[in-house]
Design an enzyme around this catalytic site. Structure first.
Site, PDB file in Angstrom:
ATOM      1  N   HIS B  49      64.403  -6.570  53.894  1.00 21.08           N
ATOM      2  CA  HIS B  49      64.871  -7.815  53.311  1.00 21.08           C
ATOM      3  C   HIS B  49      64.067  -8.267  52.092  1.00 21.08           C
ATOM      4  CE1 HIS B  49      66.208 -12.062  53.190  1.00 21.08           C
ATOM      5  NE2 HIS B  49      67.343 -11.509  53.542  1.00 21.08           N
ATOM      6  N   CYS B 114      43.291  -7.289  52.769  1.00 24.32           N
ATOM      7  CA  CYS B 114      42.362  -6.701  51.814  1.00 24.32           C
ATOM      8  C   CYS B 114      42.325  -7.480  50.502  1.00 24.32           C
ATOM      9  CB  CYS B 114      42.785  -5.263  51.540  1.00 24.32           C
ATOM     10  SG  CYS B 114      41.911  -4.444  50.193  1.00 24.32           S
TER      11      CYS B 114
END
Lengths: 380, 379
Positions: B49, B114
């Site tokens: 999506h 990260c």
């Protein structure tokens, strides 16, 4: 003590007849304990903000006359039918919330919100018969939180009593039956900071300082205290607080200030004011990825907690706690042991001492914002 | 494959020239990988999506022309300077978020966000030189979330590649590089339902069904699916969903309906719609004392999460997750193993398959709300 078992005990209690008016020390009659109840001789009690709040009775339906008090330590005088795990002479801490041991909450490893004995601020009678055990000339005096410790004797449900080490000094550990355990547990049981981590504590009253004490015990490397009153900062150092932030001194939101001090946010925060904006700040000041914020302070009825969803999706956790997530009967004895082992320091919370007849001074100190805990000695 | 090392590769890519217009299969040039980069041959990819959302580009500053795609599986063709942990021939899953292994997030046991390689939807170039590796007649075609898998070859930062078991069928495990892991991890890593517990899943699309699959694997005794579209209920049974609630069927808030069904609230809830009201319901429907709600779906920019503080003080926990809290390089290989061990089932997520030339059919299916995952074969 056992020669009063089964009899009504006439004794002194500090009765609150009207909201905001000084308590009156007068003789009351304390009926014997019924099934699953225990009658306790209170040795020491202390004032907690919740007593003050319901004594002032500004926001809620007032219930008077009433015997307040819920932070205390005492000795069992007699037990009612069916009570097998407590006996005459046991040293106990009465608690405003209980542990029946049978309901889903008590059986859960996590919850301490007992279905039967959970805190109820509206009730002024005992559960078993819907009546009070206190009376003056036959007229009932309402209980408070099932404890009513501003009395030489009180009657409490056995599920609301923590049996503690008889060697523990009652004039110190009485403060563990509410505020200090609430703050301590919020940190140790819920926020659970790791050794070397950073913790922000919002609100440096007794509960916040207990939360800081918990962070100190857990080995946090930075304990940042946030309060609008800078005169609290000096005292807070004794509880491990290493840095201070006064939101009034900054022109940007305090969560930004804290994020700048800590490379993106603290590892843990504990909110002990009950101010809803502070709750939002306490949540938003924890680091994304791993931060956990714990709400302790109780806000007003209409408060709404609001934040942008991204603050959650960025892996922050929001938790709330009640009585530090301690199960009263199961867990409090080990908190007392932490004190006996000298891991937990309690003396520094005690700033004043009074005799029972001077109990109204304790209210004055608290209304003026003076001190942390005032110990009221029931015996002269 | 090594004969192309160091050279520009000419290959086919599905280029999005304009928001909302069908992709065009074009010949593009794919430059060799630079330092810490890897060039890989994509074998299978699927539509998620998030690709659709940025292709439609309704609300945000759009970057075009662009090569979309971030759910895929492929084989390493060549590696750039400094890459030691991957070699040509390795089977990999490219991921839209990475793991540099050096920053505080990567070193944290919990976070997978990260600092260097976290998802960036606006960037259309590589970090190293801020240029694209794709071009047509010398003109750059922009990257998408560092993956751009709607291309026979792509260039990705080494920190965004999970090296997986070479025996795993790439046409199945490609769906683990986004949606399925997002939902699965939300349950297994974050909500962590205990055996026998009750779980409510809001939104029964691919992510929600993956969350339900996680609850099934965890041994939940009741998995309650909540969706406005009752036609999704039948499919959801294959994923362990045992009961269904359509909020439209009730005249009271769905959190009340769920609380009544579960003696006060579910043990865990996982919110996979991104609808702000569903997020609030998902939080308020968990049991006081021990309930945990996990938010997964991403809402629009102006959404505000609101609840009465008592709901939090009554010992409910509210968490949010990103990519199921999986660290891409460290954790995805073991998710692949869960499939190889036959614990995790993936086939049931795959409802359609098309060749690369028909990639626009995948968009049509998603726009119509048909199916779960459509695999696009690059051959």
């Amino acid at each position: 003590m056992s020669n009063t078992a089964g009899l009504v005990i006439p004794c002194k209690a500090a009765v609150s007849w009207e909201a905001g008016k000084p308590l009156v020390i007068q003789q009351v009659e304390v009926a014997p304990p019924q099934a699953m109840e225990v009658r306790v001789k209170i040795k020491y009690t202390s004032l907690c903000h919740t007593d003050l709040y319901f004594w002032e009775a500004k926001g809620q339906t007032p219930l008077f006359p009433r015997i307040f008090g819920h932070e205390a330590a005492g000795i069992i005088e007699s037990v009612g039918e069916g009570v097998s795990d407590l006996q005459v002479g046991d040293h106990v801490l009465p608690v405003f919330t209980g542990e029946c041991g049978d309901c889903a909450h008590c059986k859960s490893q996590e919850s301490n919100m007992c279905d039967l004995l959970r805190i109820n601020t509206d009730r002024g009678v005992m559960l078993s018969d819907g009546k009070s055990r206190f009376s003056i000339n036959g007229n009932p005096i309402n209980h408070f939180l099932g404890t009513s410790t501003f009395s030489e004797y009180t009657v409490v449900h056995s599920g609301c009593l923590a049996k503690v080490n008889p060697l523990a000094p009652l004039d110190k550990i009485c403060i563990l039956s509410c505020g200090v355990s609430t703050g301590l547990g919020a940190t140790l049981n819920v926020a659970k900071p790791k050794k070397g981590s950073s913790v922000a504590i919002f609100g440096l009253g007794a509960v916040g300082l207990a939360a800081a004490e918990g962070a100190r015990i857990a080995g946090a490397s930075r304990i940042i205290g946030i309060d609008l009153s800078p005169k609290r900062f000096d005292e807070a150092k004794k509880f491990g607080v290493t840095e201070f932030v006064n939101p009034k001194e900054h022109d940007r939101p305090v969560q930004q200030v804290i994020a700048e001090m800590t490379n993106g946010g603290v590892d843990r925060s504990v909110e002990c004011t009950g101010n809803v904006n502070v709750m939002v700040s306490a949540f938003e000041c924890v680091h994304d990825g791993w931060g956990v914020a714990v709400l302790v302070g109780v806000p007003n009825k209409d408060a709404v907690f609001m934040t942008k969803p991204i603050n959650l999706l960025n892996e922050r956790t929001l938790k709330g706690t009640f009585f530090g997530n301690y199960k009263p009967r199961t867990d409090l004895p080990s908190v007392v042991d932490m004190y006996m082992n000298k891991k937990l320091e309690l003396d520094k919370f005690i700033t004043h001492r009074l005799s029972f007849s001077e109990i109204n001074k304790a209210f004055e100190y608290m209304v003026k914002g003076e001190g942390l805990r005032c110990i009221i000695s029931m015996e002269d | 494959m090594s004969s192309t090392t160091g050279q520009v590769i000419r290959c086919k890519a599905a280029v999005a020239w304009e928001a909302g217009r069908p992709l065009v299969i074009e010949e593009v040039e794919v430059a060799p990988p630079q330092k810490m980069e890897v060039r890989l041959k994509i074998l299978f990819t699927s539509l998620c999506h998030t690709d659709l959302y940025f292709w439609e580009a309704k609300a945000q500053n759009s970057v075009f022309p662009r090569i979309l795609g971030h759910e895929a599986a492929g084989i390493v063709e060549s590696v750039g300077e400094g890459v030691t942990e991957l070699a040509p021939g390795d089977h990999v899953l490219p991921v839209f978020t990475g793991e540099c292994k050096q920053c505080a997030h990567c070193k944290s046991e919990e976070s997978n966000m990260c600092t260097l390689l976290r998802i960036n939807t606006e960037r259309g170039v590589m970090l190293n030189d801020e240029q694209s590796r794709f071009s047509i007649n010398g003109k750059p075609i922009y990257h998408f979330v560092g993956t751009s898998t709607f291309s026979e070859y792509t260039v990705v930062h080494v920190g965004c590649l999970a090296k997986i078991n070479p025996l795993a069928p790439l046409d199945k495990v490609c769906i683990l590089s986004c949606g399925i892991s997002t939902g699965l991890g939300a349950t297994l890593n974050v909500a962590k339902p205990t055996k026998g517990s009750s779980v409510a899943v809001f939104g029964l699309g691919a992510v929600g069904l993956a969350a339900a699959e996680g609850a099934r694997l965890a041994g939940a005794s009741r998995i309650i699916g909540v969706d406005l579209n009752s036609s999704r209920f039948e499919e959801a049974k294959k994923f362990g969903v045992s009961e269904f609630v359509n909020p439209k069927d009730y005249n009271k808030p769905v959190q009340e309906v769920i609380a009544e069904m579960t003696d006060g609230g579910v043990d865990r809830s996982v919110e996979c719609t991104g609808n702000i009201n569903a997020m609030i319901s998902a939080f308020e429907c968990v049991h006081d004392g021990w309930g945990v709600a996990v938010l997964v779906g991403v809402p629009h920019k102006d959404a505000v999460f609101k609840t009465h503080p008592m709901n939090v003080l009554n010992e409910r926990t509210l968490k949010g997750t990103f990519f199921g809290n999986y660290k891409p390089r460290s954790d995805l290989p073991s998710v692949v193993e869960m499939y190889m061990n036959k614990e995790l089932q993936l086939e049931k997520f795959i409802t359609h398959e098309v060749p690369f030339a028909e990639i626009n059919k995948a968009f049509d299916l998603m726009l119509k709300g048909e199916g779960l995952r459509c695999i696009i074969r690059m051959d």
